[in-house]
Design a protein around this motif. Structure first.
Motif, short mmCIF file in Angstrom:
data_model
loop_
_atom_site.label_atom_id
_atom_site.label_comp_id
_atom_site.label_asym_id
_atom_site.label_seq_id
_atom_site.Cartn_x
_atom_site.Cartn_y
_atom_site.Cartn_z
N ASP A 183 -26.79 31.27 -21.34
CA ASP A 183 -26.80 31.34 -22.10
C ASP A 183 -27.09 30.13 -22.90
N GLN B 170 -15.98 18.68 -14.09
CA GLN B 170 -15.52 20.28 -14.63
C GLN B 170 -14.74 20.02 -15.81
N THR B 171 -13.64 19.25 -15.53
CA THR B 171 -12.10 18.71 -15.97
C THR B 171 -12.26 17.64 -17.15
N SER C 141 -19.55 18.77 -21.35
CA SER C 141 -20.64 20.04 -22.02
C SER C 141 -20.08 20.38 -19.79
N THR D 81 -19.50 25.10 -15.94
CA THR D 81 -18.67 27.07 -15.42
C THR D 81 -17.54 26.70 -16.33
N ASP D 82 -17.45 27.68 -17.13
CA ASP D 82 -16.08 27.30 -18.50
C ASP D 82 -14.57 27.42 -16.69
N ALA E 232 -11.83 27.51 -17.55
CA ALA E 232 -11.01 28.39 -19.40
C ALA E 232 -10.65 29.64 -18.16
N LEU E 233 -12.14 30.07 -17.82
CA LEU E 233 -12.34 31.83 -17.38
C LEU E 233 -10.59 32.31 -16.47
N ARG F 75 -20.78 32.72 -23.21
CA ARG F 75 -20.16 32.54 -22.02
C ARG F 75 -19.97 33.59 -20.89
#
Length: 508
Positions: free
Chosen positions: A70, A246-247, A251, A254-255, A257-258, A387
């Protein structure tokens, strides 16, 4: 105004050729293990690490590969991954010691870790939503097509050439993939934004390696060893810390939120369940063909073809059915067919011939083709282009870890029933241990000692173990059907995804 890439189907063909190498490498090593033990003087532990080195490198780098795709654009990294895979294949072919081969297998896993998610993420870039399901079906089938080809080509090559030839078959495929990707895949810019989350890379890699190796270790050493639970607990703890971190980073790797997107969550989870069941089948079928039905490596590859054929037929039908009746109906029916085929397979007796096996294996293939491609298409449909690499990697991580767990758990079920059922009365302790080790070893011992009753006992014990294994998989299929019925969306039009403008896509 958006512009479709005019050579997108040719580009997909290039990706499919490249992905054949991944499927080939999963199975071709199994054919060469007996030869490697002799020619390289490899110990049992080293033989196990020939496979583990690849698996662990793959697990460790899937998430970073998606992020980097990405960030910097997938084409350049895909070219690098193919070149690395080809060079590592040469390194495997010309290894002069077990240590050299293990090191080359690590590099091979690194190449595969980039190749798999990057090729998947490109589908969101190359294809509009209305064509994506068909493209994804081709991608899924390409990843599985190499599985029966591994024993086919590997068995033939070992009969005619040195063992290194089983790795050299990757080289022309990667060269063809390199040329095709270079000229057919568009050069799409990455986001180029944000710092690289090195802490996240380290945590995720360490956690996934520990978790994956914990289950691999369980399959090799059993569940009684405390190290098994220590490794699994360590992996889970590191991944928990990774998710927490990650939260709190600007940056993230991985997201997360998925996981609030139902289409992504249920697509990925149910695809993992289907992969779990399929890995269980691929674990027992070669042993059934060789230990019970007397097939050699080459014949085993041929006998796996109907399974892939069933997947091919039903995947093409599922494409049209999803449009007509919706993903919920198709996937629920697919899981039901998968469960029925697995339950049918669990009734196999030692006296049943290949005709009986090919019937239920084809049914399983039909069910799998109606589950995996639609589910992955749904999960990928939840990703925007920015993403798609990270999301694709997350899907593959779930499937990779799920498959590893599946082999460990199902292997435990199979081995437990087999060892309890095989008759070792009157055998010296070392011979009895060999007989309990595997049905193939037991049949070889029975032939050497001229004890047909021992061979029959091993075949019966194996089919009993296989019945229990496939029964577990069938139960998973039933659970998948219920979850699909409850949580998958009905018939809905595909949500349009943002596409790049014409000036953002430069033909590579």
């Amino acid at each position: 105004m958006t512009q479709l890439h005019p050579r997108r189907w040719w580009a997909l063909g290039a990706l499919a050729v490249s992905l054949l190498t991944v499927g080939l490498d999963l199975t071709v090593l199994n054919v060469a293990v007996p030869t490697l033990a002799v020619d390289l003087g490899a110990t049992t532990t080293q033989l196990q690490w020939f496979g583990n080195a690849y698996t662990l490198a793959l697990a460790a780098l899937l998430l970073p590969a998606g992020l980097l795709g990405d960030r910097f654009g997938p084409k350049k990294l895909l070219l690098g991954a193919l070149a690395l895979f080809g060079l590592a294949s040469l390194g495997c072919a010309y290894s002069g010691s077990p240590g050299e081969l293990i090191a080359a297998r690590v590099v091979l896993g690194v190449g595969a870790a980039f190749l798999i998610p990057l090729s998947l993420s490109l589908l969101n870039i190359l294809f509009p939503p209305e064509e994506r399901a068909k493209a994804l079906t081709t991608w899924v089938l390409a990843t599985f097509a190499g599985i029966p080809l591994g024993p086919l080509l590997g068995g033939w090559l070992l009969d005619h050439f040195a063992w290194g030839s089983v790795f050299l078959i990757n080289v022309p495929l990667t060269v063809a993939g390199l040329v095709a990707v270079l000229f057919l895949i568009p050069l799409t810019p990455g986001s180029g934004r944000g710092a690289i989350d090195f802490a996240g890379i380290a945590l995720s890699a360490a956690g996934l390696v520990a978790l994956t190796y914990g289950f691999v270790y369980a399959g090799e050493q059993g569940w009684a060893d405390p190290a098994t639970y220590g490794l699994i607990a360590l992996g889970l703890a590191l991944l928990a810390v990774f998710c927490w971190a990650q939260t709190r980073t600007a940056s993230p790797l991985t997201d997360l939120a998925l996981f609030r997107e139902p289409r992504f969550v249920w697509g990925a989870v149910l695809a993992t369940m289907a992969s779990f069941a399929l890995m269980g089948l691929l674990f027992v079928l070669p042993q059934l063909f060789q230990a019970v039905q007397g097939a050699d490596a080459l014949q085993t590859g041929v006998r796996l073809l109907p399974l892939i054929g069933g997947m091919l037929v039903s995947a093409k039908i599922a494409e049209r059915l999803v449009t007509a009746v919706g993903v919920r109906v198709v996937v629920t029916a697919g899981f039901a067919v998968l469960a029925a085929g697995l339950a049918w397979g669990s009734t196999t007796a030692p006296s049943d011939g290949y005709g009986f096996t090919v019937a239920w294996a084809s049914v399983i293939g039909l069910g799998t083709g109606c589950t995996l491609p639609p589910l992955m298409s749904m999960a990928m449909g939840a990703l925007t282009e920015g993403r798609s690499g990270a999301g694709s990697a997350l899907i593959q991580v779930l499937r990779q870890v799920g498959g590893t767990i599946g082999v460990a758990v199902l292997g435990t079920v199979l081995n437990g029933v087999y060892r309890h059922g095989v008759a070792v009365d009157g055998l010296p302790a070392p011979v009895a241990d060999a007989v309990r080790g595997s049905a193939s070893a037991a049949v070889a011992v029975a032939e050497k000692l001229h004890r047909p009753a021992l061979g029959e006992s091993a075949r019966l014990a194996f089919t009993d173990g296989m019945a229990a294994t496939l029964g577990v998989c069938a139960g998973l299929g039933v659970a998948g059907a219920l979850l699909a019925l409850l949580f998958l969306p009905g018939r809905t039009a595909p949500r349009a995804q943002p596409r790049e403008s014409a000036h953002d896509v430069v033909a590579g």
